[in-house]
Enzyme design. Sequence first.
Site, PDB file in Angstrom:
ATOM      1  N   LYS A   7     -17.134   8.745   1.209  1.00  0.00           N
ATOM      2  CA  LYS A   7     -16.078   8.807   2.217  1.00  0.00           C
ATOM      3  C   LYS A   7     -16.438   7.866   3.374  1.00  0.00           C
ATOM      4  O   LYS A   7     -17.561   7.938   3.898  1.00  0.00           O
ATOM      5  CB  LYS A   7     -15.950  10.230   2.766  1.00  0.00           C
ATOM      6  CG  LYS A   7     -15.387  11.176   1.739  1.00  0.00           C
ATOM      7  CD  LYS A   7     -15.079  12.504   2.341  1.00  0.00           C
ATOM      8  CE  LYS A   7     -14.297  13.367   1.363  1.00  0.00           C
ATOM      9  NZ  LYS A   7     -14.629  13.218  -0.048  1.00  0.00           N
ATOM     10  N   ASP A  65     -13.774   6.937  -1.285  1.00  0.00           N
ATOM     11  CA  ASP A  65     -12.818   8.040  -1.376  1.00  0.00           C
ATOM     12  C   ASP A  65     -11.743   7.815  -0.326  1.00  0.00           C
ATOM     13  O   ASP A  65     -11.954   7.076   0.643  1.00  0.00           O
ATOM     14  CB  ASP A  65     -13.512   9.371  -1.057  1.00  0.00           C
ATOM     15  CG  ASP A  65     -14.508   9.791  -2.131  1.00  0.00           C
ATOM     16  OD1 ASP A  65     -14.437   9.272  -3.247  1.00  0.00           O
ATOM     17  OD2 ASP A  65     -15.354  10.651  -1.818  1.00  0.00           O
ATOM     18  N   MET A  66     -10.614   8.486  -0.496  1.00  0.00           N
ATOM     19  CA  MET A  66      -9.584   8.417   0.548  1.00  0.00           C
ATOM     20  C   MET A  66      -9.509   9.764   1.263  1.00  0.00           C
ATOM     21  O   MET A  66      -9.399  10.806   0.624  1.00  0.00           O
ATOM     22  CB  MET A  66      -8.223   8.071  -0.073  1.00  0.00           C
ATOM     23  CG  MET A  66      -7.149   7.813   0.957  1.00  0.00           C
ATOM     24  SD  MET A  66      -7.521   6.463   2.117  1.00  0.00           S
ATOM     25  CE  MET A  66      -7.166   5.018   1.122  1.00  0.00           C
ATOM     26  N   GLN A  95      -3.619   7.705  -2.721  1.00  0.00           N
ATOM     27  CA  GLN A  95      -2.973   9.013  -2.889  1.00  0.00           C
ATOM     28  C   GLN A  95      -1.476   8.876  -3.164  1.00  0.00           C
ATOM     29  O   GLN A  95      -0.738   8.310  -2.350  1.00  0.00           O
ATOM     30  CB  GLN A  95      -3.191   9.832  -1.615  1.00  0.00           C
ATOM     31  CG  GLN A  95      -4.657  10.124  -1.336  1.00  0.00           C
ATOM     32  CD  GLN A  95      -4.967  10.328   0.142  1.00  0.00           C
ATOM     33  OE1 GLN A  95      -4.319   9.714   0.999  1.00  0.00           O
ATOM     34  NE2 GLN A  95      -5.946  11.164   0.443  1.00  0.00           N
ATOM     35  N   ARG A 138      -8.489   4.346  -8.109  1.00  0.00           N
ATOM     36  CA  ARG A 138      -8.430   5.705  -8.648  1.00  0.00           C
ATOM     37  C   ARG A 138      -7.185   6.342  -8.024  1.00  0.00           C
ATOM     38  O   ARG A 138      -7.138   6.575  -6.816  1.00  0.00           O
ATOM     39  CB  ARG A 138      -9.678   6.489  -8.238  1.00  0.00           C
ATOM     40  CG  ARG A 138      -9.655   7.950  -8.669  1.00  0.00           C
ATOM     41  CD  ARG A 138     -10.519   8.810  -7.775  1.00  0.00           C
ATOM     42  NE  ARG A 138     -11.885   8.306  -7.730  1.00  0.00           N
ATOM     43  CZ  ARG A 138     -12.669   8.453  -6.656  1.00  0.00           C
ATOM     44  NH1 ARG A 138     -12.245   9.067  -5.577  1.00  0.00           N
ATOM     45  NH2 ARG A 138     -13.886   7.976  -6.671  1.00  0.00           N
ATOM     46  N   LYS A 197      -3.449  12.552  -6.626  1.00  0.00           N
ATOM     47  CA  LYS A 197      -2.218  13.075  -6.003  1.00  0.00           C
ATOM     48  C   LYS A 197      -2.390  13.177  -4.491  1.00  0.00           C
ATOM     49  O   LYS A 197      -1.467  12.923  -3.729  1.00  0.00           O
ATOM     50  CB  LYS A 197      -1.865  14.436  -6.604  1.00  0.00           C
ATOM     51  CG  LYS A 197      -1.438  14.346  -8.063  1.00  0.00           C
ATOM     52  CD  LYS A 197      -0.848  15.665  -8.558  1.00  0.00           C
ATOM     53  CE  LYS A 197      -0.563  15.590 -10.052  1.00  0.00           C
ATOM     54  NZ  LYS A 197       0.040  16.835 -10.564  1.00  0.00           N
ATOM     55  N   HIS A 249      -6.216  16.063 -13.082  1.00  0.00           N
ATOM     56  CA  HIS A 249      -6.420  17.000 -14.193  1.00  0.00           C
ATOM     57  C   HIS A 249      -5.092  17.309 -14.861  1.00  0.00           C
ATOM     58  O   HIS A 249      -5.022  18.181 -15.729  1.00  0.00           O
ATOM     59  CB  HIS A 249      -7.051  18.302 -13.669  1.00  0.00           C
ATOM     60  CG  HIS A 249      -8.178  18.061 -12.736  1.00  0.00           C
ATOM     61  ND1 HIS A 249      -8.050  18.108 -11.363  1.00  0.00           N
ATOM     62  CD2 HIS A 249      -9.459  17.689 -12.982  1.00  0.00           C
ATOM     63  CE1 HIS A 249      -9.207  17.793 -10.809  1.00  0.00           C
ATOM     64  NE2 HIS A 249     -10.075  17.531 -11.755  1.00  0.00           N
ATOM     65  N   ARG A 293     -10.778  22.534  -0.132  1.00  0.00           N
ATOM     66  CA  ARG A 293      -9.692  21.715  -0.702  1.00  0.00           C
ATOM     67  C   ARG A 293      -9.515  22.019  -2.197  1.00  0.00           C
ATOM     68  O   ARG A 293      -8.409  22.012  -2.707  1.00  0.00           O
ATOM     69  CB  ARG A 293      -9.945  20.222  -0.455  1.00  0.00           C
ATOM     70  CG  ARG A 293      -9.836  19.837   1.022  1.00  0.00           C
ATOM     71  CD  ARG A 293      -9.681  18.348   1.218  1.00  0.00           C
ATOM     72  NE  ARG A 293     -10.884  17.612   0.905  1.00  0.00           N
ATOM     73  CZ  ARG A 293     -11.880  17.371   1.763  1.00  0.00           C
ATOM     74  NH1 ARG A 293     -11.793  17.779   3.021  1.00  0.00           N
ATOM     75  NH2 ARG A 293     -12.942  16.693   1.388  1.00  0.00           N
TER      76      ARG A 293
HETATM   77  P1  FDA Z   1      -2.435  19.428 -10.141  1.00  0.00           P
HETATM   78  O1  FDA Z   1      -2.831  20.021  -8.837  1.00  0.00           O
HETATM   79  O2  FDA Z   1      -0.983  19.375 -10.491  1.00  0.00           O
HETATM   80  O3  FDA Z   1      -3.227  20.164 -11.271  1.00  0.00           O
HETATM   81  C1  FDA Z   1      -3.006  19.963 -12.661  1.00  0.00           C
HETATM   82  C2  FDA Z   1      -3.741  21.064 -13.416  1.00  0.00           C
HETATM   83  O4  FDA Z   1      -5.143  20.841 -13.280  1.00  0.00           O
HETATM   84  C3  FDA Z   1      -3.514  22.471 -12.835  1.00  0.00           C
HETATM   85  O5  FDA Z   1      -2.472  23.123 -13.442  1.00  0.00           O
HETATM   86  C4  FDA Z   1      -4.840  23.144 -13.075  1.00  0.00           C
HETATM   87  O6  FDA Z   1      -4.837  23.734 -14.360  1.00  0.00           O
HETATM   88  C5  FDA Z   1      -5.838  22.041 -13.044  1.00  0.00           C
HETATM   89  N1  FDA Z   1      -6.489  21.980 -11.707  1.00  0.00           N
HETATM   90  C6  FDA Z   1      -6.180  21.137 -10.682  1.00  0.00           C
HETATM   91  N2  FDA Z   1      -6.997  21.362  -9.631  1.00  0.00           N
HETATM   92  C7  FDA Z   1      -7.808  22.362 -10.002  1.00  0.00           C
HETATM   93  C8  FDA Z   1      -8.864  23.032  -9.343  1.00  0.00           C
HETATM   94  N3  FDA Z   1      -9.240  22.745  -8.106  1.00  0.00           N
HETATM   95  N4  FDA Z   1      -9.492  24.034 -10.018  1.00  0.00           N
HETATM   96  C9  FDA Z   1      -9.138  24.348 -11.278  1.00  0.00           C
HETATM   97  N5  FDA Z   1      -8.136  23.742 -11.958  1.00  0.00           N
HETATM   98  C10 FDA Z   1      -7.487  22.760 -11.329  1.00  0.00           C
HETATM   99  N6  FDA Z   1      -8.058  13.515  -3.284  1.00  0.00           N
HETATM  100  C11 FDA Z   1      -8.039  12.777  -2.141  1.00  0.00           C
HETATM  101  O7  FDA Z   1      -7.203  13.034  -1.272  1.00  0.00           O
HETATM  102  N7  FDA Z   1      -8.943  11.764  -1.964  1.00  0.00           N
HETATM  103  C12 FDA Z   1      -9.855  11.425  -2.924  1.00  0.00           C
HETATM  104  O8  FDA Z   1     -10.644  10.499  -2.738  1.00  0.00           O
HETATM  105  C13 FDA Z   1      -9.864  12.177  -4.125  1.00  0.00           C
HETATM  106  N8  FDA Z   1     -10.748  11.893  -5.132  1.00  0.00           N
HETATM  107  C14 FDA Z   1     -10.594  12.504  -6.355  1.00  0.00           C
HETATM  108  C15 FDA Z   1     -11.355  12.079  -7.437  1.00  0.00           C
HETATM  109  C16 FDA Z   1     -11.126  12.620  -8.683  1.00  0.00           C
HETATM  110  C17 FDA Z   1     -11.927  12.155  -9.862  1.00  0.00           C
HETATM  111  C18 FDA Z   1     -10.146  13.649  -8.858  1.00  0.00           C
HETATM  112  C19 FDA Z   1      -9.864  14.264 -10.212  1.00  0.00           C
HETATM  113  C20 FDA Z   1      -9.431  14.109  -7.785  1.00  0.00           C
HETATM  114  C21 FDA Z   1      -9.652  13.553  -6.521  1.00  0.00           C
HETATM  115  N9  FDA Z   1      -8.914  13.992  -5.432  1.00  0.00           N
HETATM  116  C22 FDA Z   1      -8.940  13.239  -4.271  1.00  0.00           C
HETATM  117  C23 FDA Z   1      -8.161  15.270  -5.471  1.00  0.00           C
HETATM  118  C24 FDA Z   1      -6.684  15.071  -5.825  1.00  0.00           C
HETATM  119  O9  FDA Z   1      -6.012  14.462  -4.761  1.00  0.00           O
HETATM  120  C25 FDA Z   1      -6.000  16.414  -6.129  1.00  0.00           C
HETATM  121  O10 FDA Z   1      -6.028  17.208  -4.983  1.00  0.00           O
HETATM  122  C26 FDA Z   1      -6.651  17.175  -7.271  1.00  0.00           C
HETATM  123  O11 FDA Z   1      -7.007  16.327  -8.312  1.00  0.00           O
HETATM  124  C27 FDA Z   1      -5.673  18.259  -7.831  1.00  0.00           C
HETATM  125  O12 FDA Z   1      -4.538  17.658  -8.321  1.00  0.00           O
HETATM  126  P2  FDA Z   1      -4.332  17.272  -9.872  1.00  0.00           P
HETATM  127  O13 FDA Z   1      -4.064  15.814  -9.931  1.00  0.00           O
HETATM  128  O14 FDA Z   1      -5.463  17.704 -10.683  1.00  0.00           O
HETATM  129  O15 FDA Z   1      -2.965  17.937 -10.271  1.00  0.00           O
END
Ligand code: FDA
Length: 308
Positions: free
Chosen positions: A98, A132-133, A161, A182, A185, A229, A290
């Site tokens: 970060k 990271d963002m 994001q 990367r 969301k 995910h 978070r």
């Molecule tokens: P969504 O929230 O729709 O989830 C899809 C499915 O994944 C859910 O139905 C659930 O089953 C599963 N899931 C998701 N989150 C889960 C959790 N915490 N525990 C268990 N299951 C879960 N954000 C940011 O603002 N700055 C950044 O630099 C990063 N960096 C980053 C790196 C990587 C490798 C990942 C995967 C994520 C990030 N994020 C991030 C976080 C991202 O912004 C987001 O908040 C999370 O990935 C959750 O959203 P999903 O895309 O997984 O989708």
Amino acid sequence: MRSLLLWAAREPRLRDTIPRMRFAQRAVRRFMPGERTEDAFAAAGRLQDERNGVLFTRLGENITALAEADEVAAHYSGVLEADVERGHSQGVVEISIKPTQLGLDQDAEACYEHCDRLATLCAKSGTWFWLDMEGSDYTEATVALTERLLRAHDNIGVALQAYLKRTAADIERLLPGGPAIRLVKGAYDEPQDIAYRDAGAVDANYQALAVVIAEAAGRGQARLALGTHDVGLIERVSTIAEARGVDRAALEVHMLYGIREDQLRRLRDEGYPTSSLVAYGPAWYAWYMRRLAERPANVIFALRQMLP
Ligand code: FDA
């Protein structure tokens, strides 16, 4: 619930008390292998043995004195050295940091210099340096920092994001520099004048942005990591990208350690390059809140840890 947890992530009194509680220490282990660097390396070995790439992030953000950035930079340079010495046939870990951990709040120039030095060390180790963002107060500074680093290095990645309305323009701005992006969301609580707050709108924007980056990746002008995910969304992006001639090998999937690892393995077996972001270190509180905010069921899991 999401807003409450994201408020709690920023609350200093909770940040001091909750990490001392045993139930919270037990609950966080679901998302991190441990606080020590050795714990992260042990997890990396297991993941790499499964043909999975690994990124390391030592948790922490918003340092309060610039001197702390020196310690963070020294930590990562030690990690890069240790990783090369460890030697692994599946490659070197990437690092993801970060900007406020490297002094962005105190001195943007000093932050750039730390990033520049770490990117050079990463290049020597044959690996990537990622930013990271963070929350929207830092978006412009992080994009500008990335732009500048891209002019000096060819191993720079940044998280962007999909919930932010500005991200399409940021992608257009960064693509000429040959970045790794990367696409995530977004994990913070942002107001609706700058961010989509409806999940459907975030997903639609994610899909559209991912296809733009995928096409650049297909032309060899960028590296795309789908940082989510949401497997359905990954598959929708993949269907469109493949119809436009982009090979699946250009669509990397990055997930967080401990979340949906079964799905990550399945995607790897189907031909997507996959990686896990391994978080570690004692400063896990805000990051963990978070993670809870992303999925309310995780709160129930955490509360269950209070039971004997
Ligand atoms: P969504 O929230 O729709 O989830 C899809 C499915 O994944 C859910 O139905 C659930 O089953 C599963 N899931 C998701 N989150 C889960 C959790 N915490 N525990 C268990 N299951 C879960 N954000 C940011 O603002 N700055 C950044 O630099 C990063 N960096 C980053 C790196 C990587 C490798 C990942 C995967 C994520 C990030 N994020 C991030 C976080 C991202 O912004 C987001 O908040 C999370 O990935 C959750 O959203 P999903 O895309 O997984 O989708």
